[in-house]
Design an enzyme around this catalytic site. Structure first.
Site: not given
Ligand code: NAP
Length: 308
Positions: A132, A135-136
């Site tokens: 992701c 997300c990261d």
């Protein structure tokens, strides 16, 4: 109490089904799952959802869907369904020990990211390995990283990651991207992205954090090491149908089959919509369209049953 319609899953398909079912006065119960909103919660700019000429962020779009479903009194429960029994009506659905019953069910549990299946990939998940970028990506400011895949997701993630990383290697197993032309062009023309063709990742290097990748070139048959601090997988998805195995017919890849001309599954009264049944289009807009179809199909089916 027996629900008229239970909807399992809360991506574009499930929430659109909820809006339509609620407006048809079916008072749907949605069991949205712990990962509410589905895959759009993990994306950034959605540029191809009609009605948003300047694009919209995925999570914002899903929040709007949800608000619209709630406006018409959809009841939403934030749990994962753990078991079902579709062998007789009313259909039975469990969240752990709690049982729910419904005259019809719409399944819209979507699909989840695929992993390469390497031991080192699992060990370093969350320590440099991710599926992701949204997300990261933030954690890789000014670092060199790699993305695996050749489709639209890989292209989108690579482009997104250039906002943070100093360099993005896109590792693809063939010599041609599967991504749409416009996305592929953006990738190939980006000065921070370098595509490594005909190659697969055979090992993720590093003890506690990713320090590099071992890459195998399928044409030259040679291995080489690439120093990167992050690895993002974007190699497709698998349908979330584990709990339905043995209860409805699935195809050989695990997608729910809808054998007729509408969204009904092999069990009359159980309908499927979105990525859980569609491995061809897999777009937010097609999932939403199928969610609408499923709600209409469920409504008509319930009407027929009532008049019998
Ligand atoms: P996809 O189109 O199935 O592409 C998966 C990619 O990963 C392919 O290039 C595939 O290689 C590669 N791959 C699969 N398994 C692999 C493995 N074990 N090792 C190495 N590489 C592997 O999946 P996706 O990119 O997630 O896209 C799914 C759908 O969502 C598509 O319909 C796409 O158009 C859509 N989507 C659209 C957007 C957008 O429009 N903005 C963004 C994201 C996704 P091969 O090419 O050799 O098969």
């Amino acid at each position: 109490m027996t629900e008229k319609v239970a909807i399992i899953g809360s991506g574009p398909a499930g929430l659109t089904a909820a809006i339509y079912a609620a407006r048809a006065d079916l008072k749907p119960l949605m069991i949205e799952g712990m990962e509410r909103g589905g895959q759009l919660m993990l994306t950034t700019d959605v540029e191809n959802y009609p009605g948003f000429p300047d694009g919209i962020m995925g999570p914002e779009l899903m929040e709007s869907f949800r608000k619209q479903a709630e406006r018409f009194d959809t009841r939403i429960m934030s749990y994962d369904v753990t078991r079902v029994d579709f062998s007789s009506r009313p259909f039975r659905i469990w969240v752990d020990e709690d049982e729910y019953q419904a005259d019809s069910v719409i399944i819209s549990t979507g699909a989840s990211a695929r992993w390469l299946g390497l031991e080192s990939e699992t060990r370093l998940r969350g320590h440099g390995v991710s599926a992701c970028a949204t997300c990261d990506g933030f954690f890789f400011r000014d670092k060199e990283i790699a993305v695996v895949g050749g489709g639209d997701s890989a292209a989108e993630e690579s482009l997104f990651l250039t906002k943070f990383a100093s360099k993005v290697y896109l590792i693809h197993r063939r010599d041609e991207l599967r991504a749409s032309k416009i996305m592929a062009k953006r990738v190939l023309e980006h000065d921070k992205i370098e595509v490594i063709w005909d190659s697969v990742v055979v090992d993720v290097l590093g003890d506690d954090l990713v320090t590099g990748l071992r890459i195998h070139n399928r044409v030259t048959d040679e291995d080489s090491d690439l120093a990167v601090e992050g690895l993002f997988l974007a190699i497709g998805h698998d349908p979330n149908t584990k709990i339905f195995q043995g209860h409805i017919e699935l195809d050989d890849q695990g997608y729910i089959l809808t054998p007729g001309s509408n969204t009904m599954t092999s069990v009359p009264g159980v309908f499927a919509a979105g990525d859980v049944t569609d491995h061809v289009y897999r777009q937010a807009i097609t999932a939403a369209g199928m969610g609408c179809q499923a709600a209409i199909d469920a409504e008509r089916w319930l009407d027929e049953k009532e008049s019998e």
